[in-house]
Motif scaffolding. Structure first.
Motif, PDB file in Angstrom:
ATOM      1  N   ALA A 115       6.916  -7.104   2.424  1.00 41.80           N
ATOM      2  CA  ALA A 115       7.447  -6.284   3.589  1.00 41.80           C
ATOM      3  C   ALA A 115       8.716  -5.308   2.781  1.00 41.80           C
ATOM      4  O   ALA A 115       8.608  -4.231   3.253  1.00 41.80           O
ATOM      5  CB  ALA A 115       7.893  -6.699   4.804  1.00 41.80           C
ATOM      6  N   SER A 116       9.412  -5.911   1.995  1.00 40.67           N
ATOM      7  CA  SER A 116      10.636  -5.100   1.637  1.00 40.67           C
ATOM      8  C   SER A 116      10.032  -4.014   0.545  1.00 40.67           C
ATOM      9  O   SER A 116      10.666  -2.965   0.615  1.00 40.67           O
ATOM     10  CB  SER A 116      11.358  -5.916   0.845  1.00 40.67           C
ATOM     11  N   TRP A 117       9.130  -4.321  -0.168  1.00 38.10           N
ATOM     12  CA  TRP A 117       8.285  -3.061  -0.934  1.00 38.10           C
ATOM     13  C   TRP A 117       7.521  -2.163  -0.224  1.00 38.10           C
ATOM     14  O   TRP A 117       7.572  -0.944  -0.497  1.00 38.10           O
ATOM     15  CB  TRP A 117       7.445  -3.913  -2.137  1.00 38.10           C
ATOM     16  N   LEU A 118       6.827  -2.409   0.832  1.00 40.64           N
ATOM     17  CA  LEU A 118       5.963  -1.611   1.829  1.00 40.64           C
ATOM     18  C   LEU A 118       7.091  -0.538   2.215  1.00 40.64           C
ATOM     19  O   LEU A 118       6.761   0.561   2.270  1.00 40.64           O
ATOM     20  CB  LEU A 118       5.131  -2.287   2.678  1.00 40.64           C
ATOM     21  N   GLN A 119       8.046  -0.926   2.876  1.00 46.54           N
ATOM     22  CA  GLN A 119       9.189  -0.285   3.494  1.00 46.54           C
ATOM     23  C   GLN A 119       9.687   0.871   2.472  1.00 46.54           C
ATOM     24  O   GLN A 119       9.956   1.942   2.897  1.00 46.54           O
ATOM     25  CB  GLN A 119      10.201  -1.017   4.144  1.00 46.54           C
ATOM     26  N   ALA A 120       9.901   0.052   1.205  1.00 43.08           N
ATOM     27  CA  ALA A 120      10.605   1.111   0.208  1.00 43.08           C
ATOM     28  C   ALA A 120       9.963   2.074  -0.177  1.00 43.08           C
ATOM     29  O   ALA A 120      10.447   3.202  -0.576  1.00 43.08           O
ATOM     30  CB  ALA A 120      11.045   0.122  -0.914  1.00 43.08           C
ATOM     31  N   LEU A 121       8.705   1.937  -0.139  1.00 42.80           N
ATOM     32  CA  LEU A 121       7.749   3.124  -0.270  1.00 42.80           C
ATOM     33  C   LEU A 121       8.030   4.419   0.181  1.00 42.80           C
ATOM     34  O   LEU A 121       7.777   5.391  -0.271  1.00 42.80           O
ATOM     35  CB  LEU A 121       6.284   2.728  -0.426  1.00 42.80           C
ATOM     36  N   GLY A 122       8.278   4.143   1.608  1.00 41.06           N
ATOM     37  CA  GLY A 122       8.332   5.255   2.459  1.00 41.06           C
ATOM     38  C   GLY A 122       7.161   6.051   3.032  1.00 41.06           C
ATOM     39  O   GLY A 122       7.046   7.160   3.320  1.00 41.06           O
ATOM     40  N   ASP A 123       5.912   5.482   2.609  1.00 44.04           N
ATOM     41  CA  ASP A 123       4.899   6.220   2.858  1.00 44.04           C
ATOM     42  C   ASP A 123       3.985   5.672   4.329  1.00 44.04           C
ATOM     43  O   ASP A 123       3.077   6.171   4.356  1.00 44.04           O
ATOM     44  CB  ASP A 123       3.883   5.947   1.603  1.00 44.04           C
ATOM     45  N   GLY A 154       2.410   6.305  14.884  1.00 45.79           N
ATOM     46  CA  GLY A 154       1.921   7.048  13.801  1.00 45.79           C
ATOM     47  C   GLY A 154       0.629   6.360  12.930  1.00 45.79           C
ATOM     48  O   GLY A 154       0.127   5.275  13.359  1.00 45.79           O
ATOM     49  N   ASP A 155       0.021   7.219  12.293  1.00 42.79           N
ATOM     50  CA  ASP A 155      -1.216   6.919  11.764  1.00 42.79           C
ATOM     51  C   ASP A 155      -1.111   5.879  10.580  1.00 42.79           C
ATOM     52  O   ASP A 155      -2.388   5.423  10.180  1.00 42.79           O
ATOM     53  CB  ASP A 155      -2.044   8.067  11.586  1.00 42.79           C
ATOM     54  N   ARG A 156      -0.066   5.824   9.817  1.00 45.87           N
ATOM     55  CA  ARG A 156      -0.107   5.254   8.422  1.00 45.87           C
ATOM     56  C   ARG A 156       0.670   3.890   8.800  1.00 45.87           C
ATOM     57  O   ARG A 156       1.890   3.934   8.889  1.00 45.87           O
ATOM     58  CB  ARG A 156       0.713   6.234   7.388  1.00 45.87           C
ATOM     59  N   VAL A 157       0.081   2.880   9.372  1.00 44.80           N
ATOM     60  CA  VAL A 157       0.477   1.740   9.661  1.00 44.80           C
ATOM     61  C   VAL A 157       0.188   0.583   8.373  1.00 44.80           C
ATOM     62  O   VAL A 157      -1.190   0.807   8.000  1.00 44.80           O
ATOM     63  CB  VAL A 157       0.098   1.194  10.707  1.00 44.80           C
ATOM     64  N   ALA A 158       0.895  -0.185   7.956  1.00 41.13           N
ATOM     65  CA  ALA A 158       0.616  -1.498   7.160  1.00 41.13           C
ATOM     66  C   ALA A 158       1.195  -2.559   7.823  1.00 41.13           C
ATOM     67  O   ALA A 158       2.160  -2.925   8.516  1.00 41.13           O
ATOM     68  CB  ALA A 158       1.311  -1.211   5.712  1.00 41.13           C
ATOM     69  N   VAL A 159       0.270  -3.627   7.621  1.00 39.32           N
ATOM     70  CA  VAL A 159       0.470  -5.175   8.282  1.00 39.32           C
ATOM     71  C   VAL A 159       0.639  -6.111   7.138  1.00 39.32           C
ATOM     72  O   VAL A 159      -0.281  -6.001   5.992  1.00 39.32           O
ATOM     73  CB  VAL A 159      -0.706  -5.321   9.228  1.00 39.32           C
ATOM     74  N   VAL A 160       1.716  -6.831   7.229  1.00 43.17           N
ATOM     75  CA  VAL A 160       1.784  -8.193   6.348  1.00 43.17           C
ATOM     76  C   VAL A 160       1.503  -9.157   6.952  1.00 43.17           C
ATOM     77  O   VAL A 160       2.062  -9.509   8.025  1.00 43.17           O
ATOM     78  CB  VAL A 160       3.281  -8.091   5.781  1.00 43.17           C
ATOM     79  N   ALA A 161       0.530 -10.050   6.761  1.00 45.25           N
ATOM     80  CA  ALA A 161      -0.298 -11.055   7.558  1.00 45.25           C
ATOM     81  C   ALA A 161       0.186 -12.460   6.973  1.00 45.25           C
ATOM     82  O   ALA A 161      -0.013 -12.639   5.467  1.00 45.25           O
ATOM     83  CB  ALA A 161      -1.652 -11.066   7.814  1.00 45.25           C
ATOM     84  N   THR A 162       0.789 -13.282   7.596  1.00 44.22           N
ATOM     85  CA  THR A 162       1.171 -14.782   6.912  1.00 44.22           C
ATOM     86  C   THR A 162       0.830 -15.846   7.946  1.00 44.22           C
ATOM     87  O   THR A 162       0.861 -15.408   9.173  1.00 44.22           O
ATOM     88  CB  THR A 162       2.386 -14.405   6.327  1.00 44.22           C
ATOM     89  N   LEU A 163       1.106 -16.902   7.631  1.00 40.86           N
ATOM     90  CA  LEU A 163       1.298 -18.152   8.226  1.00 40.86           C
ATOM     91  C   LEU A 163       2.420 -18.654   7.907  1.00 40.86           C
ATOM     92  O   LEU A 163       2.659 -19.302   6.660  1.00 40.86           O
ATOM     93  CB  LEU A 163      -0.013 -19.157   7.955  1.00 40.86           C
TER      94      LEU A 163
END
Length: 477
Positions: free
Chosen positions: A80-88, A57-66
């Motif tokens: 990540a829990s909130w990004l997923q919850a938005l459903g966007d 898909g075109d709408r991708v979000a990345v959570v980057a961490t160490l």
């Protein structure tokens, strides 16, 4: 809203760029393993094998961490829990730079080893050494920022194949800097702690902060206004959205304790990722054992994946009180937490210790988040957990940068001031037992803070990520 659903909601970017799209499609089991940190890319030389997001898909979000200690990984799971919850978003990825077998990750691993060793030494030695370590961790000026940026350039290959317009929410400044060095257009840096210093800032990114004092301080330091915003505390969706209900249940438990249906106070005592507070936590455990024997307190001890912390807790408690109440899997921890929230009685002491190579590091982090919903009080140093939505007993800090986090909790009314010794911390437990109205007031403040949006920082970060990808969609490629 269960935290245990999170492994199916996050993915680790770990596919070398040469994989075909068919080969890179993850099964649900691979997704779960990746979120636990079990998946890793093949070995790559510096800049030779960047990572790529599978086309989903075109709408991708990345959570980057160490994954240095537990804190940054914990914040990544919360975001990540909130990004997923938005459903966007079509896909939400969790990218742990340390999990990729590469020279770049090896640099980070060595840095983590040194940091953890110094944290443990400073805490154990105290005195002058602790003062020096506190000064070092709280005075990250422009020179520290410059050094971090030079290191981030070495880490850029780990971010090089991310979609340029995909929002990158970073829970460590090095991850945010590496994303900028790799050419990512929309980088959101979640500024840690409540202490402003250049080391935690990322010029060129949107720096979101947890409290107004840090916001004002960063503006005074000269960070451009368009690059900094007040968001709120970094906390996972389950804890925030259930905060009012959890506080109501805690207050009801306190009311029962004042009646003939006495219920012990449940204290959650988690070890940190560096294992720096082993002696302090063991001493605190010993100090509160008289309350445990009188059934006024029950202990939830999370040793994480530290074998030394498990031994320290076992020696402090003794076999008579501990018995067979040792939980070693995340599945059993999940069941235990659910049972407590449903009203089940807890044993006097329960020890959580994870050793399974596939699960231990992930379980060590998530277990504390799960148990926070069931516990009455979280007993912890003023780290990332100082901003969690539940009553907190703030113990001795590890590094001067954490001091202001305890101040923030005390001023909000959802935590205590920093208690420097095991005796002081245990004494405050006694105060909570003698004056339960204090704990009621702390729960009322947590509920009020949640209503006011104090704990909505990760939600605001997700909204900012959505706005960035919407803007990118409107602009020509």
């Amino acid at each position: 809203l269960e935290m245990e659903e999170l492994p199916l909601m996050t993915r680790l970017i770990a596919e070398p760029v040469m994989l075909t799209e068919a080969e890179s499609q993850a099964t649900s089991q691979e997704v779960s393993d990746a979120a636990k940190g079990g998946a890793a890319a093949g070995s790559a030389g510096l800049g030779e094998t960047p990572l790529a997001v599978p086309a989903q898909g075109d709408r991708v979000a990345v959570v980057a961490t160490l994954r240095m200690g537990y804190g940054h990984h914990r914040l990544a799971l919360a975001a990540a829990s909130w990004l997923q919850a938005l459903g966007d978003f079509d896909s939400v990825y969790l990218h742990d730079l340390l999990s990729v077998e590469s020279p770049e990750a090896a640099i980070l691993a060595r840095t983590e080893t040194v940091y953890s060793r110094l944290s443990r030494t400073a805490t154990a030695a105290g005195g002058v050494f602790e003062a020096l370590w506190s000064a070092l961790t709280s005075h990250g000026g422009v020179s520290a920022l410059r050094v971090s940026n030079l290191l981030a350039r070495r880490l850029a290959p780990l971010m090089a194949s991310l979609p340029r317009r995909a929002p990158v929410v970073a829970t460590h400044c090095l991850a945010a800097m590496a994303a900028l060095e790799a050419g990512c257009d929309n980088v959101i840096n979640l500024v840690i702690d409540n202490h402003a210093q250049w080391f935690v800032c990322v010029p060129g990114a949107l720096n979101l902060v947890q409290g107004p004092a840090t916001y004002a301080a960063l503006l005074r330091m000269g960070l451009p206004a368009e690059q900094v915003a007040l968001a709120g505390h970094w906390a996972p969706r389950a804890l925030v959205e259930c905060a009012a209900a959890d506080c109501k249940r805690r207050i009801a438990r306190i009311a029962h304790a004042e009646s003939s249906r006495a219920q012990p106070l449940m204290l959650l005592v988690p070890a940190g990722g560096a294992g720096a507070q082993g002696a302090l936590l063991a001493a605190f455990t010993r100090e509160v054992l008289p309350y445990v024997r009188r059934r006024e307190v029950c202990l939830l001890l999370n040793a994480g994946d530290h074998a030394t912390m498990r031994r320290a807790f076992e020696e402090a408690v003794g076999p008579e009180l501990l018995g067979a109440n040792v939980i070693t899997s995340l599945e059993r921890c999940t069941q235990f937490s659910r049972a407590l929230r449903a009203g089940a009685a807890a044993p006097p002491v329960t020890l959580f210790a994870f050793a399974d190579e596939e699960e231990a590091r992930f379980a060590a982090v998530v277990a504390t988040d799960l148990l926070c919903r069931a516990a009455d009080v979280l007993c912890v140093k003023p780290s990332e957990l100082a901003f969690w939505p539940l009553p907190k007993l703030m113990m001795r800090r590890v590094g001067g940068h954490e001091a202001a986090s305890a101040v923030r909790a005390a001023e909000l009314g959802d935590g205590t001031p920093e208690l420097r010794t095991a005796y002081e911390a245990a004494e405050f437990v006694g105060l909570l037992l003698r004056a339960p109205e204090l704990l009621v007031a702390m729960n009322e403040r947590v509920a009020a803070n949640a209503t006011a949006g104090v704990y909505d920082g990760c939600l605001e970060a997700a909204v900012a990520a959505r706005a960035a990808i919407d803007q990118a969609a409107r602009e020509p490629h």
